[in-house]
Design a protein around this motif. Structure first.
Motif, PDB file in Angstrom:
ATOM      1  N   ARG A 122       0.800  -1.222   0.000  1.00 44.74           N
ATOM      2  CA  ARG A 122       0.000   0.000   0.000  1.00 44.74           C
ATOM      3  C   ARG A 122       0.836   1.277   0.000  1.00 44.74           C
ATOM      4  O   ARG A 122       0.293   2.377  -0.013  1.00 44.74           O
ATOM      5  CB  ARG A 122      -1.012  -0.028   1.150  1.00 44.74           C
ATOM      6  CG  ARG A 122      -2.071  -1.101   0.920  1.00 44.74           C
ATOM      7  CD  ARG A 122      -3.307  -0.926   1.754  1.00 44.74           C
ATOM      8  NE  ARG A 122      -4.318  -1.938   1.417  1.00 44.74           N
ATOM      9  CZ  ARG A 122      -5.199  -1.822   0.446  1.00 44.74           C
ATOM     10  NH1 ARG A 122      -5.198  -0.731  -0.312  1.00 44.74           N
ATOM     11  NH2 ARG A 122      -6.070  -2.777   0.205  1.00 44.74           N
ATOM     12  N   ASP A 125      -0.398   2.521  -3.325  1.00 49.86           N
ATOM     13  CA  ASP A 125      -1.809   2.841  -3.566  1.00 49.86           C
ATOM     14  C   ASP A 125      -1.899   4.189  -4.275  1.00 49.86           C
ATOM     15  O   ASP A 125      -1.067   5.085  -4.050  1.00 49.86           O
ATOM     16  CB  ASP A 125      -2.564   2.943  -2.240  1.00 49.86           C
ATOM     17  CG  ASP A 125      -3.036   1.600  -1.719  1.00 49.86           C
ATOM     18  OD1 ASP A 125      -2.710   0.567  -2.328  1.00 49.86           O
ATOM     19  OD2 ASP A 125      -3.732   1.582  -0.682  1.00 49.86           O
ATOM     20  N   SER A 126      -2.923   4.356  -5.083  1.00 51.96           N
ATOM     21  CA  SER A 126      -3.094   5.607  -5.822  1.00 51.96           C
ATOM     22  C   SER A 126      -3.243   6.801  -4.887  1.00 51.96           C
ATOM     23  O   SER A 126      -2.622   7.853  -5.085  1.00 51.96           O
ATOM     24  CB  SER A 126      -4.321   5.518  -6.743  1.00 51.96           C
ATOM     25  OG  SER A 126      -5.502   5.315  -5.976  1.00 51.96           O
ATOM     26  N   ASP A 127      -4.068   6.643  -3.833  1.00 51.35           N
ATOM     27  CA  ASP A 127      -4.314   7.773  -2.939  1.00 51.35           C
ATOM     28  C   ASP A 127      -3.076   8.133  -2.112  1.00 51.35           C
ATOM     29  O   ASP A 127      -2.772   9.303  -1.898  1.00 51.35           O
ATOM     30  CB  ASP A 127      -5.519   7.517  -2.033  1.00 51.35           C
ATOM     31  CG  ASP A 127      -5.585   6.091  -1.514  1.00 51.35           C
ATOM     32  OD1 ASP A 127      -4.515   5.463  -1.367  1.00 51.35           O
ATOM     33  OD2 ASP A 127      -6.693   5.593  -1.259  1.00 51.35           O
ATOM     34  N   ARG A 231     -10.771   8.197   3.390  1.00 46.60           N
ATOM     35  CA  ARG A 231      -9.550   7.376   3.435  1.00 46.60           C
ATOM     36  C   ARG A 231      -8.386   8.206   3.986  1.00 46.60           C
ATOM     37  O   ARG A 231      -7.634   7.733   4.833  1.00 46.60           O
ATOM     38  CB  ARG A 231      -9.230   6.845   2.027  1.00 46.60           C
ATOM     39  CG  ARG A 231      -7.906   6.097   1.911  1.00 46.60           C
ATOM     40  CD  ARG A 231      -7.919   4.815   2.707  1.00 46.60           C
ATOM     41  NE  ARG A 231      -6.627   4.159   2.682  1.00 46.60           N
ATOM     42  CZ  ARG A 231      -5.670   4.341   3.585  1.00 46.60           C
ATOM     43  NH1 ARG A 231      -5.844   5.167   4.597  1.00 46.60           N
ATOM     44  NH2 ARG A 231      -4.524   3.698   3.497  1.00 46.60           N
ATOM     45  N   ASP A 247      -8.320   2.484  -2.678  1.00 46.16           N
ATOM     46  CA  ASP A 247      -7.596   2.241  -3.916  1.00 46.16           C
ATOM     47  C   ASP A 247      -8.205   1.044  -4.648  1.00 46.16           C
ATOM     48  O   ASP A 247      -8.553   0.037  -4.028  1.00 46.16           O
ATOM     49  CB  ASP A 247      -6.120   1.971  -3.584  1.00 46.16           C
ATOM     50  CG  ASP A 247      -5.303   1.552  -4.791  1.00 46.16           C
ATOM     51  OD1 ASP A 247      -4.685   2.418  -5.410  1.00 46.16           O
ATOM     52  OD2 ASP A 247      -5.303   0.337  -5.107  1.00 46.16           O
ATOM     53  N   GLN A 249      -6.993  -1.209  -6.719  1.00 51.96           N
ATOM     54  CA  GLN A 249      -6.216  -2.391  -7.092  1.00 51.96           C
ATOM     55  C   GLN A 249      -6.684  -3.652  -6.372  1.00 51.96           C
ATOM     56  O   GLN A 249      -6.642  -4.747  -6.941  1.00 51.96           O
ATOM     57  CB  GLN A 249      -4.724  -2.145  -6.813  1.00 51.96           C
ATOM     58  CG  GLN A 249      -4.126  -1.076  -7.716  1.00 51.96           C
ATOM     59  CD  GLN A 249      -2.697  -0.753  -7.344  1.00 51.96           C
ATOM     60  OE1 GLN A 249      -1.748  -1.318  -7.864  1.00 51.96           O
ATOM     61  NE2 GLN A 249      -2.538   0.202  -6.420  1.00 51.96           N
ATOM     62  N   GLY A 267      -4.626   0.220 -11.852  1.00 53.44           N
ATOM     63  CA  GLY A 267      -4.233   1.273 -10.924  1.00 53.44           C
ATOM     64  C   GLY A 267      -4.733   2.661 -11.255  1.00 53.44           C
ATOM     65  O   GLY A 267      -4.529   3.600 -10.479  1.00 53.44           O
ATOM     66  N   GLU A 269      -7.430   5.461 -11.443  1.00 48.67           N
ATOM     67  CA  GLU A 269      -8.690   5.763 -10.770  1.00 48.67           C
ATOM     68  C   GLU A 269      -9.543   6.687 -11.640  1.00 48.67           C
ATOM     69  O   GLU A 269      -9.039   7.690 -12.174  1.00 48.67           O
ATOM     70  CB  GLU A 269      -8.428   6.452  -9.425  1.00 48.67           C
ATOM     71  CG  GLU A 269      -7.585   5.630  -8.453  1.00 48.67           C
ATOM     72  CD  GLU A 269      -8.332   4.442  -7.873  1.00 48.67           C
ATOM     73  OE1 GLU A 269      -9.551   4.332  -8.109  1.00 48.67           O
ATOM     74  OE2 GLU A 269      -7.691   3.639  -7.165  1.00 48.67           O
ATOM     75  N   SER A 288      -5.820  11.770  -9.174  1.00 49.63           N
ATOM     76  CA  SER A 288      -5.092  10.738  -8.435  1.00 49.63           C
ATOM     77  C   SER A 288      -3.942  10.178  -9.260  1.00 49.63           C
ATOM     78  O   SER A 288      -4.066   9.974 -10.474  1.00 49.63           O
ATOM     79  CB  SER A 288      -6.031   9.591  -8.045  1.00 49.63           C
ATOM     80  OG  SER A 288      -6.995  10.013  -7.101  1.00 49.63           O
ATOM     81  N   GLY A 291      -2.089   3.983  -9.220  1.00 49.74           N
ATOM     82  CA  GLY A 291      -1.603   2.989  -8.282  1.00 49.74           C
ATOM     83  C   GLY A 291      -0.760   1.938  -8.983  1.00 49.74           C
ATOM     84  O   GLY A 291      -0.962   1.642 -10.163  1.00 49.74           O
TER      85      GLY A 291
END
Length: 350
Positions: A122, A125-127, A231, A247, A249, A267, A269, A288, A291
């Motif tokens: 993580r 992760d995108s965020d 989140r 995210d 994924q 990945g 978003e 974003s 990810g």
């Protein structure tokens, strides 16, 4: 690079095998599992990968690295066996049941000169990547509070202990991310939620971490929350960033998809999942970042073939485990735990 996997449950099947099989220049050698059902799943999903009864057999088949994705209660023993066999090893998280166990694994790997990494996927992760980009740009100004939460409604998960409860399992990600962003911690406060009488494993958590940098991190998670928090909410002197949901994924992986099947879609978003920058009356969407869980394996490949840094250092996982221990101690004693020395990533003297 030849990679083997130990365990083909949810973690091995959905969060490791699809990435290993998608990695250019790598061969997915096989999986250690004695389950007839999981062997059938492996043969269908990865027909080129063999099934093995033991780690010894997998190592004998020729591997450059093994990934251990078994339940927590038996995972450290398998990691230690891989270390003793001299094979580079990736441990799923949580890394260990407590800091003493984690310390033993780290020391053994260093003593045997065996690369040891922990699967903190993580970080890609995108965020989280978007938060890192915003912090690097300075657009939020001086950060005062970092709020990170993963809340779901999954009552079937109540009391499940394969990962040591929500504190050990989910908390490993939340703490690792906070340390990555804001560095070592000096004070820890924790609360744990137990929904049923006599429950051994928690199903919810809250942690407050005070970083040396002055930032306060509020971390929370639950498997019985009907109305999840954002989140992330990152509050700074020049603005605040928030993003909802998780995210994508994980959902892709659980649907049987992979970077190989999805290509550039993996990945990415959609814009409705993007977060917001807000400052006073100003409010605008923040695109974003894409990810990229497979980046963990790319970096592992690079490290083992070229001697670069591992994607996640084992001592990072040790620092995370120490903070999780402090959070449990805080919850049991009902008071803040003041750490005798700052605990955080990159502290080689821990």
């Amino acid at each position: 690079m030849r990679i083997g996997l130990v365990g083909y449950g949810k973690g091995g099947r959905f969060f490791h095998a699809p990435l290993i099989s998608s990695l250019p220049g790598a061969t997915f050698v096989g999986v250690v599992t004695r389950s007839a059902e999981r062997r059938r799943q492996l043969a269908t999903e990865h027909p080129g990968a063999k099934a093995f009864d033991t780690l010894e057999q997998l190592v004998a088949a020729g591997v450059d690295s093994v990934v251990v994705s078994t339940p927590l209660d038996g995972r450290p023993a398998v990691v230690m066996e891989a270390i003793e066999r001299g094979v580079a090893v990736v441990s799923d998280k949580p890394f260990a049941a407590d800091a003493l166990q984690a310390q033993a694994l780290v020391v053994a790997a260093e003593r045997n000169n065996v690369p040891l990494s922990v699967y903190q996927n993580r970080r890609w992760d995108s965020d989280f990547l978007t938060v890192r980009k915003l912090l690097d740009s300075g657009v939020l100004g001086q950060i005062s509070r970092f709020e990170s939460s993963v809340e779901r409604y999954s009552p079937a998960s109540v009391g499940k202990g394969s990962g040591g409860g929500f504190l050990r399992d989910l908390g490993s990600h939340l703490v690792d991310q906070a340390l990555q962003l804001f560095g070592p911690v000096v004070r820890v406060y924790g609360e744990l939620d137990y929904r049923e009488p006599g429950q051994v494993f928690d199903n919810g958590l809250f942690m407050s971490l005070v970083h040396v940098s002055g930032v306060v991190s509020h971390l929370s998670g639950s498997c019985v929350q009907n109305a999840p928090r954002p989140r992330f909410r990152v509050s700074g002197s020049e603005g605040c960033y928030t993003v909802e949901g998780l995210d994508g994924q994980e959902a892709l992986a659980l649907a049987g998809l992979s970077p190989a099947t999805e290509g550039e879609r993996w990945g990415a978003e959609e814009h409705r999942r993007w977060g917001w920058f807000e400052h006073g009356t100003e409010r605008e969407r923040v695109a974003s970042e894409r990810g990229c869980w497979i980046e963990f394996y790319r970096r592992l490949q690079s490290a083992l073939q070229g001697g670069g840094p591992l994607p996640v250092e084992a001592r990072d996982a040790l620092a995370t485990t120490r903070i999780l221990d402090a959070a449990r101690q805080s919850a049991e004693q009902g008071q803040v735990v003041v750490l005798s020395a700052p605990v955080g990533h990159g502290m080689k003297n821990e």
